[in-house]
Scaffold this motif. Structure first.
Motif, PDB file in Angstrom:
ATOM      1  N   LEU A 609       0.631  -1.416  -0.120  1.00  0.00           N
ATOM      2  CA  LEU A 609       0.244   0.276  -0.201  1.00  0.00           C
ATOM      3  C   LEU A 609       0.563   1.190  -0.040  1.00  0.00           C
ATOM      4  N   LEU A 610       2.398   1.044   0.055  1.00  0.00           N
ATOM      5  CA  LEU A 610       3.044   2.287   0.679  1.00  0.00           C
ATOM      6  C   LEU A 610       3.494   2.777  -1.053  1.00  0.00           C
ATOM      7  N   ASN A 611       2.560   2.918  -1.740  1.00  0.00           N
ATOM      8  CA  ASN A 611       2.788   3.852  -2.962  1.00  0.00           C
ATOM      9  C   ASN A 611       2.857   5.126  -3.722  1.00  0.00           C
ATOM     10  N   ASP A 612       3.273   5.479  -4.479  1.00  0.00           N
ATOM     11  CA  ASP A 612       3.357   6.957  -4.676  1.00  0.00           C
ATOM     12  C   ASP A 612       1.724   7.788  -4.101  1.00  0.00           C
ATOM     13  N   VAL A 630      -1.699   3.815   7.631  1.00  0.00           N
ATOM     14  CA  VAL A 630      -3.015   3.766   6.444  1.00  0.00           C
ATOM     15  C   VAL A 630      -3.823   5.183   6.809  1.00  0.00           C
ATOM     16  N   ILE A 631      -3.626   5.562   6.194  1.00  0.00           N
ATOM     17  CA  ILE A 631      -5.488   6.640   6.487  1.00  0.00           C
ATOM     18  C   ILE A 631      -6.736   6.281   5.453  1.00  0.00           C
ATOM     19  N   TYR A 632      -7.027   5.477   6.228  1.00  0.00           N
ATOM     20  CA  TYR A 632      -8.373   4.266   5.987  1.00  0.00           C
ATOM     21  C   TYR A 632      -9.697   4.646   6.302  1.00  0.00           C
ATOM     22  N   LYS A 633      -9.624   5.924   7.163  1.00  0.00           N
ATOM     23  CA  LYS A 633     -10.751   6.579   7.984  1.00  0.00           C
ATOM     24  C   LYS A 633      -9.836   8.362   8.337  1.00  0.00           C
ATOM     25  N   TYR A 634     -11.563   8.558   8.338  1.00  0.00           N
ATOM     26  CA  TYR A 634     -11.490   9.922   9.525  1.00  0.00           C
ATOM     27  C   TYR A 634     -12.328   9.944  10.452  1.00  0.00           C
ATOM     28  N   GLU A 635     -11.755  10.895  11.770  1.00  0.00           N
ATOM     29  CA  GLU A 635     -12.040  10.805  12.954  1.00  0.00           C
ATOM     30  C   GLU A 635     -12.986  12.002  13.044  1.00  0.00           C
ATOM     31  N   GLY A 636     -14.393  12.902  13.712  1.00  0.00           N
ATOM     32  CA  GLY A 636     -14.079  13.679  14.470  1.00  0.00           C
ATOM     33  C   GLY A 636     -16.306  14.191  13.999  1.00  0.00           C
ATOM     34  N   THR A 637     -16.056  15.384  13.734  1.00  0.00           N
ATOM     35  CA  THR A 637     -17.772  15.970  13.566  1.00  0.00           C
ATOM     36  C   THR A 637     -18.376  16.548  12.821  1.00  0.00           C
ATOM     37  N   ILE A 638     -19.157  16.067  12.159  1.00  0.00           N
ATOM     38  CA  ILE A 638     -19.800  16.861  10.899  1.00  0.00           C
ATOM     39  C   ILE A 638     -20.373  17.714  11.251  1.00  0.00           C
ATOM     40  N   SER A 639     -19.143  18.751   9.641  1.00  0.00           N
ATOM     41  CA  SER A 639     -19.521  20.445  10.128  1.00  0.00           C
ATOM     42  C   SER A 639     -20.815  20.361   8.663  1.00  0.00           C
TER      43      SER A 639
END
Length: 912
Positions: A609-612, A630-639
């Motif tokens: 997965l470590l491709n350019d 590997v960023i496959y998700k984001y956590e946060g508050t819906i804006s």
């Protein structure tokens, strides 16, 4: 009228009646003949002129509800059995009741066989009972005119079962209160069946009630024709002893002045009397129906002993309060003639002592008078039950101690600056310490925290202050420092101690590794570095080996949202650009923690997965990559959710992340099927999972927190829980688990009854927190605090700030003033961190039975249509009467109890 006794086995078939205390018992002079029964032909069975058996009646077992009263009277000679039986459930006949009343009054010496022939013709009784009935007529215990009207056509007068009203008259007359009773004959008894009570009986009933010796049965009735059993009547006589000053030759009441193995010494009327006791001697206390133990008998308390020839057949503690008085003063000196001189305030006083006087130091250990130093504060204890007021103990409260000894550490109190030890002689001592205390093991100086209970030591004391403590062997200790290196074969550890010095320690075979957020951590999860290694607390055993390593801090640096430039699988070098397009090179190794969209990540799987252009989050120390995600998700508050533009914006940390979607993403919400984007709103905390190319939204999982009670722990880290009586189950093997205090725990440490807050990512548990659960009684409350008395008896005042919830009678209130003194509550933290009090439901019931298999109790029904009579017990239900803790098995049929329930589960039972 309810006679005061407790008979759980006969609640249905016998009267609930006790005239406890309406009779005084007699022991000396009581006839020792067995009570006989009549034959069917009216002939009298043979009379055995023997004493009551000294052993147990075969039909009165240990623990029987009336055991105490039956055996006390049996040993006193008041009650006799027949062929080894007492027949406790048999109805008392009138001739038996009269006989027992005569013995109770200690009037057997007045029996006259000649007068027995003068009985009225209708008062037919057995030959054995004739003198007793004749004397009862003579003493006015029974009225000849009243008895002449009794119907004896079906059963003889003597064999007629004694009724409740008839027994009431007999007992009141036995107390010489006949005139007082008759004066109340014109008053209504107040019972619902008052009309069923004879006019001549109303005064006796009224007097019994006014003396608080009788109460009504169910339905506020007296039931005057109800019968009384032999066990009940034995209880009446036994409890009546406190109302008479009659003396009996084989019953002695006095104060305990000696307790030795096999012997009790009482002072009775100024004279010391010794009684032999053994393992079969029954012990009781005045206020309890169940057996006590020999240890319940204390010096200088008031005790009754029934026995003869110096042997105790029955022992009862009459008053458990020691009869002593104390005088405190400053010791001056010992005087001739077995006296001491002390200053009490400004006055100089002298006190005598003898060979029985105990001398005790401030630790409770026996000493000699010569061991007491001048100016010591002492307490002189004298008995108060004799005119001599003999000195029973002289106790040192504070004095000067200088000594050296060997012993074992029992307790270290840093708050009181005291150390408790058990010395070489086995006695417990306690001394204060100060900042000059020296603690050492061999050539190493230890801290106070390293001084553990159970450690064998040599110690010195000067001026009552412990000066030095030298450990005889190593103890478990804790040290802190920076982790530098784990040896190649994982048998050694090098760390930099707080203060700067490098040290190496041997590791035990399988040391415990604790890292917050990592379950079942191993040595490979530790970060070693001379400068930036893990901050650790090491636990060392008595052999100075490391048994436990807990990471208390990490100095790693985070770098989020970097972009991969290249990765070399041979050299394991990863080149990335940060958000400012600045390049960095990091080395990956076998210890690098990996995270991508799989439950079992591997380096080989990550490398593909470590491709350019791939987006990563990572942490590092120097040029070493500690973790790569590997960023496959984001956590946060819906804006923002832009359905027309097909994109979702999140506020994550201090930045806004906007991610598009090509097809409507899956929405996952715990406990809700078929969820959609329309179920989400601005401000919701969510986790957005990306597609394989990290460019579009694939799934949105709502982050929620729910509270449950653990029902059971099942296989493979699956737990069964309930909430609002609904049961569900889920796996927690991938969740971070923490205990009440925030410590990391494993799934196996969860137990049934735990209250837990579960954080869900969609339907997946990500974190489990055990919630502290306090069950207590509210003893005081105001707008900002609550004082609670917990089940263990401890009281604490809890300040409450922020939001509060009081769940009471189905309503949720937001003020502490909604609580009431006396409320039983469960105090917890809710999912939003607000303090929550759930007020327990209260029910008053009568106990019926305990189902040990189903762990539930059954109570008496209010009506035949009542179906709410079976209740489940909590895992640690608190059963008590006042401040005395009981077991649920000790409850008996018809006991009045108050139940405190939460969700229909009993958490507390209070016996009335």
């Amino acid at each position: 009228m309810t006679f005061k006794y407790n008979n759980p086995s006969h609640s249905k078939k016998v009267v609930s009646a006790v005239l406890a205390g309406m009779m005084a018992l007699s022991a000396g002079g009581a006839a020792m003949a067995a009570e006989s029964t009549e034959t069917g032909q009216g002939q009298t069975a043979a009379i055995t002129n023997t004493a009551a058996p000294t052993g147990l009646f075969s039909d009165i077992k240990v623990g029987y509800w009336a055991e105490k009263h039956v055996y006390k009277l049996a040993y006193q000679g008041i009650l006799l059995g027949n062929n080894g039986l007492f027949r406790p459930g048999d109805a008392v006949t009138q001739q038996e009741a009269v006989t027992m009343a005569i013995r109770f009054m200690n009037q057997e010496g007045q029996l006259n066989t000649d007068t027995a022939a003068a009985l009225p013709t209708n008062m037919e009784v057995g030959n054995y009972f004739k003198p007793y009935v004749a004397l009862a007529l003579q003493l006015g215990l029974i009225d000849k005119t009243e008895e002449s009207t009794v119907d004896v056509s079906k059963i003889s007068w003597g064999q007629k079962p004694a009724s409740r009203e008839w027994i009431t008259k007999l007992l009141i007359r036995s107390l010489d209160k006949d005139a007082e009773a008759k004066a109340q004959n014109n008053q209504s008894t107040g019972f619902a069946d008052n009309a069923s009570i004879s006019e001549s009986g109303k005064g006796y009933v009224n007097l019994a009630v006014s003396l608080d010796l009788a109460k009504g049965v169910e339905g506020n009735k007296f039931n005057p024709t109800g019968s009384v059993t032999r066990a009940q009547l034995a209880t009446f006589f036994s409890r009546g002893e406190s109302l008479t000053d009659t003396k009996y030759p084989n019953t002695s009441t006095g104060y305990v002045t000696g307790l030795k193995d096999g012997q009790i010494t009482l002072v009775v009327d100024g004279k010391a009397v010794n009684f032999a006791v053994n393992s079969s001697t029954p012990y009781f206390t005045k206020d309890s129906e169940t057996r006590a133990s020999a240890t319940d008998v204390k010096l200088y308390t008031k005790v009754m002993v029934v026995g003869s020839a110096g042997g105790a057949s029955y022992v009862e503690v009459v008053d458990a309060t020691p009869q002593v008085e104390s005088v405190e003063g400053t010791f001056a000196r010992s005087l001739s003639g077995n006296k001491i001189g002390i200053f009490v305030g400004e006055n100089y006083e002298t006190y005598s002592y003898d060979e029985a006087t105990a001398f005790i130091d401030q630790n409770g250990n026996a000493i000699k008078l010569s061991d007491i130093t001048a100016d010591s504060i002492i307490e002189v204890q004298r008995e108060t039950f004799s005119a001599d007021k003999k000195t029973v103990a002289i106790r040192v409260k504070s004095g000067i101690v200088n000594k050296s000894d060997n012993g074992v550490i029992a307790e270290v109190s840093t708050s009181g600056k005291t150390i408790k030890l058990v010395n070489a002689a086995g006695n417990t001592e306690q001394y204060t310490y100060n900042d000059n205390l020296i603690i050492r093991y061999q050539d190493r100086i230890l801290s106070l925290a390293e001084l553990k209970a159970g450690s064998a030591v040599k110690y010195t004391v000067k001026d009552s202050i412990v000066q030095t403590i030298e450990l005889s062997q190593g103890v478990e200790q804790s040290v802190r420092g920076t982790l530098v290196e784990i040896g190649g074969n994982q048998s050694t550890l090098t760390f930099k101690r707080e203060g700067g010095s490098l040290e190496a320690k041997l590791l035990t075979e399988k040391p415990e590794v604790i890292i917050n957020g990592i379950q079942d951590a191993t040595l490979n999860d530790l970060i070693t570095d001379a400068t930036n290694g893990d901050q650790v607390e090491l636990t060392l055993n008595s052999d100075d080996q490391v048994t436990r390593i807990q990471v208390i801090g990490r100095q790693m640096e985070p770098m989020n949202g970097v972009t991969v430039v290249s990765y070399n699988s041979k050299t394991k070098l990863l080149t990335v650009l940060d958000n400012n397009k600045k390049p960095f090179v990091f080395t990956l190794d076998e210890k690098t923690k990996l995270d991508y969209n799989t439950t079992k990540p591997t380096l080989a799987g990550l490398e593909s997965l470590l491709n350019d252009g791939r987006k990563l989050d990572l942490t590092y120390v120097g040029t070493r990559a500690l973790s790569v995600k590997v960023i496959y998700k984001y956590e946060g508050t819906i804006s923002n959710i832009d359905t027309s533009g097909k994109k979702i914006s999140l506020l994550s940390g201090n930045q806004t992340i906007t991610v598009p979607y090509s097809t409507v993403p899956t929405v996952e919400i715990y406990n809700k099927s078929g969820a959609s984007l329309g179920d989400l709103k601005i401000g919701d905390k969510v986790t957005v999972t990306l597609g394989a190319n990290q460019d579009v939204v694939q799934k949105v999982a709502l982050n929620t927190v729910a509270q449950f009670e653990v029902v059971a722990l099942e296989a493979n880290s699956r737990i069964r829980v309930k909430s609002d009586l609904l049961t569900s189950q889920f796996y927690v093997d991938q969740a971070v688990l923490t205990g009440e205090s925030g410590q990391t725990i494993t799934p196996s440490q969860l137990t049934a009854g735990n209250l837990i807050n579960v954080t869900f990512e969609g339907a997946t548990p990500k974190a489990v927190q055990v919630v502290k659960r306090t069950l207590a009684e509210v003893t005081a409350v105001d707008a900002s605090s609550v004082t609670l008395k917990q089940f263990n008896g401890q009281t604490e005042t809890v300040p409450v700030s922020g939001s509060v919830k009081v769940v009471k009678s189905g309503s949720t209130l937001t003020s502490l003033t909604s609580l009431t003194v006396g409320d039983r509550v469960e105090m917890t933290k809710d999912t939003d961190n607000s303090t929550r009090f759930r007020v327990l439901t209260v029910m008053s019931k009568q106990f019926w039975s305990y189902d040990g298999v189903g762990n539930q109790i059954l109570v008496k029904r209010e009506t035949t249509a009542d179906t709410n009579y079976r209740f489940a017990l909590g895992s640690s239900v608190f059963v008590h009467q006042g401040d005395n803790t009981l077991s649920v098995q000790s409850l008996r049929d018809n006991d009045n109890i108050v139940l405190y329930l939460l969700n229909n589960v009993i958490l507390e039972i209070q016996k009335q």
